[in-house]
Design a protein around this motif. Structure first.
Motif, PDB file in Angstrom:
ATOM      1  N   ARG A  48       0.817  -1.349  -0.185  1.00 34.17           N
ATOM      2  CA  ARG A  48       0.098  -0.015  -0.089  1.00 34.17           C
ATOM      3  C   ARG A  48       0.906   1.224  -0.073  1.00 34.17           C
ATOM      4  O   ARG A  48       0.549   2.213  -0.798  1.00 34.17           O
ATOM      5  N   PHE A  49       2.108   1.335   0.745  1.00 38.53           N
ATOM      6  CA  PHE A  49       2.672   2.399   0.886  1.00 38.53           C
ATOM      7  C   PHE A  49       3.809   2.498  -0.607  1.00 38.53           C
ATOM      8  O   PHE A  49       4.200   3.678  -0.839  1.00 38.53           O
ATOM      9  N   ALA A  50       3.848   1.320  -1.117  1.00 37.94           N
ATOM     10  CA  ALA A  50       4.901   1.682  -2.168  1.00 37.94           C
ATOM     11  C   ALA A  50       4.178   1.965  -3.592  1.00 37.94           C
ATOM     12  O   ALA A  50       4.730   2.791  -4.150  1.00 37.94           O
ATOM     13  N   VAL A  51       2.834   1.662  -3.610  1.00 34.50           N
ATOM     14  CA  VAL A  51       2.269   2.038  -4.762  1.00 34.50           C
ATOM     15  C   VAL A  51       2.142   3.426  -5.192  1.00 34.50           C
ATOM     16  O   VAL A  51       2.201   3.676  -6.457  1.00 34.50           O
ATOM     17  N   PRO A  52       1.770   4.489  -4.598  1.00 34.82           N
ATOM     18  CA  PRO A  52       1.681   5.660  -4.864  1.00 34.82           C
ATOM     19  C   PRO A  52       3.196   6.046  -5.622  1.00 34.82           C
ATOM     20  O   PRO A  52       3.228   7.028  -6.385  1.00 34.82           O
ATOM     21  N   PHE A  53       4.017   5.710  -4.957  1.00 40.45           N
ATOM     22  CA  PHE A  53       5.383   6.162  -5.678  1.00 40.45           C
ATOM     23  C   PHE A  53       5.773   5.437  -6.989  1.00 40.45           C
ATOM     24  O   PHE A  53       6.359   5.756  -7.769  1.00 40.45           O
ATOM     25  N   LEU A  54       5.260   4.079  -7.096  1.00 40.13           N
ATOM     26  CA  LEU A  54       5.476   3.300  -8.406  1.00 40.13           C
ATOM     27  C   LEU A  54       4.440   4.088  -9.132  1.00 40.13           C
ATOM     28  O   LEU A  54       5.078   4.185 -10.602  1.00 40.13           O
ATOM     29  N   ASP A  55       3.559   4.629  -8.927  1.00 43.96           N
ATOM     30  CA  ASP A  55       2.561   5.211  -9.902  1.00 43.96           C
ATOM     31  C   ASP A  55       3.294   6.462 -10.301  1.00 43.96           C
ATOM     32  O   ASP A  55       3.131   6.929 -11.611  1.00 43.96           O
ATOM     33  N   TRP A  56       3.941   7.126  -9.329  1.00 46.77           N
ATOM     34  CA  TRP A  56       4.658   8.532  -9.636  1.00 46.77           C
ATOM     35  C   TRP A  56       5.962   8.059 -10.489  1.00 46.77           C
ATOM     36  O   TRP A  56       6.222   8.784 -11.621  1.00 46.77           O
ATOM     37  N   GLY A  57       6.771   6.977 -10.383  1.00 49.36           N
ATOM     38  CA  GLY A  57       7.531   6.676 -11.490  1.00 49.36           C
ATOM     39  C   GLY A  57       7.111   6.466 -12.761  1.00 49.36           C
ATOM     40  O   GLY A  57       7.755   6.670 -13.886  1.00 49.36           O
ATOM     41  N   ALA A  58       5.732   5.699 -12.733  1.00 47.88           N
ATOM     42  CA  ALA A  58       5.479   5.551 -14.300  1.00 47.88           C
ATOM     43  C   ALA A  58       4.899   6.873 -14.925  1.00 47.88           C
ATOM     44  O   ALA A  58       5.004   7.061 -16.215  1.00 47.88           O
ATOM     45  N   ARG A  59       4.419   7.747 -14.013  1.00 45.12           N
ATOM     46  CA  ARG A  59       3.937   9.160 -14.792  1.00 45.12           C
ATOM     47  C   ARG A  59       5.123  10.062 -15.239  1.00 45.12           C
ATOM     48  O   ARG A  59       4.953  10.383 -16.189  1.00 45.12           O
ATOM     49  N   TYR A  60       6.164   9.776 -14.471  1.00 42.06           N
ATOM     50  CA  TYR A  60       7.241  10.781 -14.953  1.00 42.06           C
ATOM     51  C   TYR A  60       8.619   9.852 -15.500  1.00 42.06           C
ATOM     52  O   TYR A  60       9.505  10.501 -15.815  1.00 42.06           O
ATOM     53  N   GLY A  61       8.266   8.672 -15.716  1.00 41.98           N
ATOM     54  CA  GLY A  61       9.504   7.847 -16.573  1.00 41.98           C
ATOM     55  C   GLY A  61      10.723   7.766 -15.413  1.00 41.98           C
ATOM     56  O   GLY A  61      11.809   7.760 -15.935  1.00 41.98           O
TER      57      GLY A  61
END
Length: 379
Positions: free
Chosen positions: A261-274
């Motif tokens: 749960r804590f990792a997903v927002p940052f993984l999404d951030w990485g996908a958004r910004y490459g």
């Protein structure tokens, strides 16, 4: 449901939801052979801003019975590698063979090491080059790690930027197989006392420092360490995207559901910004912590904690002995508990962590920017 009825399952991201539209991944058609259906997310869906699923009913009368609806990761063909921090300089300087042998046994493919600098220069470039070259032959990358909350302060910025310049200069001067993969800065400005750096100033001075480091890195990959509870700092993370090539998230929890749960927002951030995103777990010893809870004392009831205002700021004053009368609001101790660190660190639970890692790596690899799991305190 009737045999001819089909329900369309669709997914919406932020943009499509705003238009009251959605993207169709497929249909749930009735089947006697199986009650389970797997549908791929549509290519047009912005996964980083996913909002909701939509089920569209058929024209004819039908009743769906939905037991579960789950979003399952589609693992990548190759799982990102594991890494570990090595805070002791002697480990790579004086016992490279032992360190690399340990890394091989633990399937560690990247080591974060502490390098001694003289201003804007690496102190022992030949020794560092030899270690990086030797590690590379073993299939292990090397990154230099820096960490100090004071690095964020404006009066420390010049010295901090010099450290980035030192690594960039080193990489320019050595052969390709002797270069550091990256430099990592673990600054953590929230550890500074409020009178050293006011909370309202932390985010913008952190970003100022990050931008200065990015300029000094001059193309050498730059990674920042962030805590998992920064996930709601949208402005800070959006600003960091222009300075960072990667981030490492201190996801220091032992409960698998919390880790994900804590990792997903940052993984999404990485996908958004490459950007590359590394998920860090704690395996070192964490000292016991006593947590105390105070409640407002009633009239005539003694309390040992007072709430005061000093120079416009609120402060808590803990007394040596409880008092029944005070001009300030007082609070009494209602209970305490000792936290042993088992919720944040896998110390003493290494076998459990070893069993957990493959599943986490498989699931996180569904995000293209997942850069692997970092193990802190593993050696």
């Amino acid at each position: 449901m009737p045999q001819r009825a089909s329900f369309s399952v669709q997914a919406a991201d932020a943009a499509s939801a705003a238009r009251e539209a959605s993207h169709p991944p497929g249909e749930l058609a009735p089947s006697k052979a199986s009650r389970r259906a797997q549908l791929a997310l549509p290519a047009a869906l912005d996964r980083a801003s996913w909002r909701q699923f939509v089920i569209l009913c058929p024209q004819e009368e039908a009743t769906p019975v939905l037991d579960t609806l789950a979003l399952e990761a589609q693992p990548a063909a190759a799982v990102a590698s594991r890494s570990s921090r090595i805070w002791e300089r002697a480990a790579w300087r004086d016992d490279a063979e032992g360190l690399l042998a340990w890394a091989g046994r633990e399937k560690i493919k990247e080591l974060f090491i502490v390098v001694t600098l003289d201003g804007a220069q690496v102190r022992e470039p030949a020794r560092l080059a030899a270690f990086v070259r030797r590690a590379g032959r073993a299939g292990i990358a090397v990154t230099a790690v820096e960490g100090d909350p004071h690095m964020v302060l404006p009066n420390h910025r010049a010295a901090t930027v010099d450290r980035a310049r030192a690594y960039a200069a080193y990489n320019r001067a050595v052969a390709p197989d002797e270069r550091l993969r990256a430099m990592q800065f673990d600054i953590e400005p929230y550890l500074l006392d409020d009178d050293v750096l006011a909370p309202r100033d932390r985010d913008h001075v952190y970003l100022d420092t990050a931008r200065a480091l990015h300029e000094a890195a001059a193309g050498t990959p730059l990674e920042f360490v962030v805590p998992f509870w920064w996930s709601d700092k949208t402005e800070l993370l959006d600003g960091l995207a222009s300075a960072a090539d990667a981030i490492a998230v201190m996801d220091y929890r032992t409960d698998p559901e919390q880790i994900v749960r804590f990792a997903v927002p940052f993984l999404d951030w990485g996908a958004r910004y490459g950007k590359r995103v590394r998920i860090a777990l704690e395996a070192g010893k964490v000292g016991a912590e006593v947590q105390r809870r105070y409640v407002r004392a009633d009239d005539g009831e003694a309390g040992e904690l007072l709430l005061a205002e000093l120079d416009g700021a609120r402060a808590l004053v803990l007394l040596r002995a409880p008092v029944k009368e005070a001009t300030l609001p007082r609070y009494r101790l209602s209970g305490e508990r000792t936290l042993d660190g088992s919720a944040t660190s896998f110390y003493g639970q290494r076998d459990a962590l070893r069993k957990l890692l493959p599943g986490l790596e498989r699931d996180f690899s569904a995000w293209p920017g997942f850069a692997g799991i970092a193990l802190h305190g593993w050696r």
